[in-house]
Design a protein around this motif. Sequence first.
Motif, PDB file in Angstrom:
ATOM      1  N   PHE A   7       0.745  -1.154  -0.130  1.00  0.00           N
ATOM      2  CA  PHE A   7       0.065  -0.051   0.162  1.00  0.00           C
ATOM      3  C   PHE A   7       0.828   1.340  -0.025  1.00  0.00           C
ATOM      4  O   PHE A   7       2.115   1.247   0.304  1.00  0.00           O
ATOM      5  CB  PHE A   7      -0.885  -0.006   1.244  1.00  0.00           C
ATOM      6  N   SER A   8       0.124   2.351  -0.310  1.00  0.00           N
ATOM      7  CA  SER A   8       0.920   3.628  -0.229  1.00  0.00           C
ATOM      8  C   SER A   8       0.088   4.550   0.733  1.00  0.00           C
ATOM      9  O   SER A   8      -1.151   4.308   0.829  1.00  0.00           O
ATOM     10  CB  SER A   8       1.069   4.327  -1.837  1.00  0.00           C
ATOM     11  N   SER A   9       0.657   5.528   1.312  1.00  0.00           N
ATOM     12  CA  SER A   9      -0.190   6.389   2.396  1.00  0.00           C
ATOM     13  C   SER A   9       0.525   7.936   2.425  1.00  0.00           C
ATOM     14  O   SER A   9      -0.096   8.645   2.908  1.00  0.00           O
ATOM     15  CB  SER A   9       0.321   5.870   3.572  1.00  0.00           C
ATOM     16  N   GLY A  10       1.184   8.093   1.279  1.00  0.00           N
ATOM     17  CA  GLY A  10       1.543   9.499   0.952  1.00  0.00           C
ATOM     18  C   GLY A  10       2.654  10.126   2.063  1.00  0.00           C
ATOM     19  O   GLY A  10       2.873  11.340   2.275  1.00  0.00           O
ATOM     20  N   ARG A  11       3.269   9.366   2.858  1.00  0.00           N
ATOM     21  CA  ARG A  11       4.102   9.546   3.831  1.00  0.00           C
ATOM     22  C   ARG A  11       5.731   9.100   3.370  1.00  0.00           C
ATOM     23  O   ARG A  11       5.919   8.664   2.496  1.00  0.00           O
ATOM     24  CB  ARG A  11       4.041   8.735   5.154  1.00  0.00           C
ATOM     25  N   GLU A  12       6.390  10.002   4.105  1.00  0.00           N
ATOM     26  CA  GLU A  12       7.962  10.111   3.851  1.00  0.00           C
ATOM     27  C   GLU A  12       8.667   9.268   5.040  1.00  0.00           C
ATOM     28  O   GLU A  12       8.258   9.529   6.201  1.00  0.00           O
ATOM     29  CB  GLU A  12       8.671  11.359   3.630  1.00  0.00           C
ATOM     30  N   LYS A  13       9.645   8.286   4.785  1.00  0.00           N
ATOM     31  CA  LYS A  13      10.398   7.867   5.756  1.00  0.00           C
ATOM     32  C   LYS A  13      11.193   8.969   6.492  1.00  0.00           C
ATOM     33  O   LYS A  13      12.110   9.300   5.698  1.00  0.00           O
ATOM     34  CB  LYS A  13      10.921   6.589   5.451  1.00  0.00           C
TER      35      LYS A  13
ATOM     36  N   ALA B   7       0.267   0.844  11.794  1.00  0.00           N
ATOM     37  CA  ALA B   7       0.537   1.950  11.471  1.00  0.00           C
ATOM     38  C   ALA B   7       1.914   2.473  11.169  1.00  0.00           C
ATOM     39  O   ALA B   7       2.000   3.521  10.909  1.00  0.00           O
ATOM     40  CB  ALA B   7      -0.283   2.939  12.405  1.00  0.00           C
ATOM     41  N   ALA B   8       2.867   1.448  11.518  1.00  0.00           N
ATOM     42  CA  ALA B   8       4.193   2.278  11.668  1.00  0.00           C
ATOM     43  C   ALA B   8       4.808   2.553  10.173  1.00  0.00           C
ATOM     44  O   ALA B   8       4.251   1.884   9.245  1.00  0.00           O
ATOM     45  CB  ALA B   8       5.102   1.054  12.320  1.00  0.00           C
ATOM     46  N   PRO B   9       5.620   3.403  10.168  1.00  0.00           N
ATOM     47  CA  PRO B   9       6.076   3.845   8.679  1.00  0.00           C
ATOM     48  C   PRO B   9       7.081   2.664   8.210  1.00  0.00           C
ATOM     49  O   PRO B   9       7.471   2.897   6.996  1.00  0.00           O
ATOM     50  CB  PRO B   9       6.900   5.019   9.223  1.00  0.00           C
ATOM     51  N   GLU B  10       7.730   2.098   8.786  1.00  0.00           N
ATOM     52  CA  GLU B  10       8.321   0.912   8.325  1.00  0.00           C
ATOM     53  C   GLU B  10       7.631  -0.032   7.392  1.00  0.00           C
ATOM     54  O   GLU B  10       8.070  -0.541   6.647  1.00  0.00           O
ATOM     55  CB  GLU B  10       8.902   0.144   9.529  1.00  0.00           C
ATOM     56  N   LEU B  11       6.560  -0.088   7.578  1.00  0.00           N
ATOM     57  CA  LEU B  11       5.619  -0.921   6.815  1.00  0.00           C
ATOM     58  C   LEU B  11       5.112  -0.396   5.547  1.00  0.00           C
ATOM     59  O   LEU B  11       4.442   0.639   5.462  1.00  0.00           O
ATOM     60  CB  LEU B  11       4.367  -1.663   7.729  1.00  0.00           C
ATOM     61  N   SER B  12       5.136  -1.364   4.395  1.00  0.00           N
ATOM     62  CA  SER B  12       4.703  -0.970   2.951  1.00  0.00           C
ATOM     63  C   SER B  12       3.751  -1.772   2.557  1.00  0.00           C
ATOM     64  O   SER B  12       3.129  -1.641   1.382  1.00  0.00           O
ATOM     65  CB  SER B  12       5.910  -0.913   2.252  1.00  0.00           C
ATOM     66  N   ALA B  13       3.662  -2.872   3.205  1.00  0.00           N
ATOM     67  CA  ALA B  13       2.660  -3.977   2.888  1.00  0.00           C
ATOM     68  C   ALA B  13       1.624  -4.255   4.278  1.00  0.00           C
ATOM     69  O   ALA B  13       2.187  -4.371   5.274  1.00  0.00           O
ATOM     70  CB  ALA B  13       2.936  -5.182   2.321  1.00  0.00           C
ATOM     71  N   MET B  14       0.278  -4.319   4.270  1.00  0.00           N
ATOM     72  CA  MET B  14      -0.245  -4.996   5.297  1.00  0.00           C
ATOM     73  C   MET B  14      -0.998  -6.467   5.245  1.00  0.00           C
ATOM     74  O   MET B  14      -1.366  -6.699   4.006  1.00  0.00           O
ATOM     75  CB  MET B  14      -1.467  -3.895   5.372  1.00  0.00           C
ATOM     76  N   GLU B  15      -0.859  -7.063   6.253  1.00  0.00           N
ATOM     77  CA  GLU B  15      -1.248  -8.238   6.330  1.00  0.00           C
ATOM     78  C   GLU B  15      -2.571  -8.705   6.512  1.00  0.00           C
ATOM     79  O   GLU B  15      -3.368  -7.757   7.400  1.00  0.00           O
ATOM     80  CB  GLU B  15      -0.382  -9.283   7.053  1.00  0.00           C
ATOM     81  N   THR B  16      -3.292  -9.807   5.960  1.00  0.00           N
ATOM     82  CA  THR B  16      -4.534 -10.154   6.749  1.00  0.00           C
ATOM     83  C   THR B  16      -4.580 -11.738   6.912  1.00  0.00           C
ATOM     84  O   THR B  16      -3.686 -12.344   6.251  1.00  0.00           O
ATOM     85  CB  THR B  16      -5.595  -9.774   5.915  1.00  0.00           C
TER      86      THR B  16
ATOM     87  N   GLY C 166      -3.971 -10.072  13.672  1.00  0.00           N
ATOM     88  CA  GLY C 166      -2.552 -10.300  13.786  1.00  0.00           C
ATOM     89  C   GLY C 166      -1.712  -9.347  13.056  1.00  0.00           C
ATOM     90  O   GLY C 166      -0.522  -9.122  13.931  1.00  0.00           O
ATOM     91  N   HIS C 167      -1.835  -9.043  11.953  1.00  0.00           N
ATOM     92  CA  HIS C 167      -0.865  -8.018  11.125  1.00  0.00           C
ATOM     93  C   HIS C 167       0.355  -9.047  11.243  1.00  0.00           C
ATOM     94  O   HIS C 167       0.368 -10.030  10.641  1.00  0.00           O
ATOM     95  CB  HIS C 167      -0.888  -6.778  11.670  1.00  0.00           C
ATOM     96  N   LEU C 168       1.722  -8.529  11.667  1.00  0.00           N
ATOM     97  CA  LEU C 168       2.819  -9.344  11.648  1.00  0.00           C
ATOM     98  C   LEU C 168       2.799 -10.226  12.552  1.00  0.00           C
ATOM     99  O   LEU C 168       3.710 -11.060  12.502  1.00  0.00           O
ATOM    100  CB  LEU C 168       4.038  -8.295  11.627  1.00  0.00           C
ATOM    101  N   SER C 169       2.017 -10.320  13.524  1.00  0.00           N
ATOM    102  CA  SER C 169       1.995 -11.628  14.347  1.00  0.00           C
ATOM    103  C   SER C 169       0.870 -12.641  13.779  1.00  0.00           C
ATOM    104  O   SER C 169       0.531 -13.541  14.605  1.00  0.00           O
ATOM    105  CB  SER C 169       1.618 -11.227  15.910  1.00  0.00           C
TER     106      SER C 169
END
Length: 386
Positions: A15-21, A33-42, A61-64
């Motif tokens: 995904f994209s969110s228009g934010r800069e690292k 919601a963390a800036p390190e993530l560029s893909a979201m799990e389900t 879960g996301h990354l868990s």
Amino acid sequence: MQIVKIEVMRVAIPFSSGREKLSGQDHSAYNAAAPELSAMETLLVKITADSGLHGWGEGFGHLSNPLTECALNGLVGRFFLGQTCNESPVGIAQLMEQAEQHFHAFGRTGPVMFALSAIDIALWDLLAKTRQLPLWQLLGAERQRIEVYASLVSYSNNPEQVAAKVLSTYQAGFRAIKLHETAYPAIAAAREVLPADAELRVDVNCPWRVEEASQQALALQHLGLGWLEEPVWPPDDIAGLAEVRKQGTPIAAGENAAGVQGFVELFREAAIDVAQPSVSKVGGITAMLKVIALGKQYQTRVVPHCFYYGAGLMATAQLVATLDDEVSLEVPYIQWQALLYPQLDFSPEMTLSAQPGLGFEPNPAVLAQYRISYQQQSVGGVKHND
């Protein structure tokens, strides 16, 4: 109906969110919601009954997700496979209570409860399909259109980025917006650029001990936030939440509550202004209905939490339709590389499907492209992994 097949699949969509690292920022990549993530799990579950009908669920879960996935592919899946469930809300509730009692030694929150939540959602989807009703009608809702509020990812407490994003989100038509920021300057910048008809909500994800949380709530009080969400560490410090609430900023919590009983304690202690049960964490639709009833009993507003995008999001949408008109659906306001299903093209309103069930049916091509793992268990012992 008898459960004859359970399929479990993890999916991760960029995904994209228009934010800069920004350099020098320290965030937890385990927070979605963390800036390190560029893909979201389900984590999706598909249950097939002996009738041939299937139902979809989603476990938190996301990354868990690997932990919840393990529970579903192991002890939880084995418990439900081959079970017969009476085709009624009571039948689902009875089966889920048996399961919760069976697994109580594993805790009242965490991956096992998240797995049970996914199963429960799928069973309700199946029940609504069996009744040939959209789930919102089966649940007694009268409205088919619900409002949506935009839940933003973190913009690293950068006031300029936060202000720009909330303003563009408002201009897209959203009249309630939630931040995932913790610093006063970023929150104040958002409030300053938003017109008076926009409600600003802030989720800080449990960062502060009670004394600091109280100081923060007092400092934010003049901004007129819709609510301050989960300000206290640890999240189950209910007395601490009640203390912070005295500062005058409305307090929301419940995403991390330990099942329905966790909400009983929050209500009894008058610790919150807004209860936030999360369907993919608390025990599914069955548990959500219990929390909604408790909210009425204790005269506390219930606004479901929903920072995920699979069948759990659509289950939450059905539940929101049963609540007062001013309750809206939280969605992760990001732009997907591909849409798992059409409703993820978010707008300020959502029209619920008139088709039987949840109205959730993932695009097979998208599912296949972004699937990380898959396992199937069937009556008769057939198992498939990839």
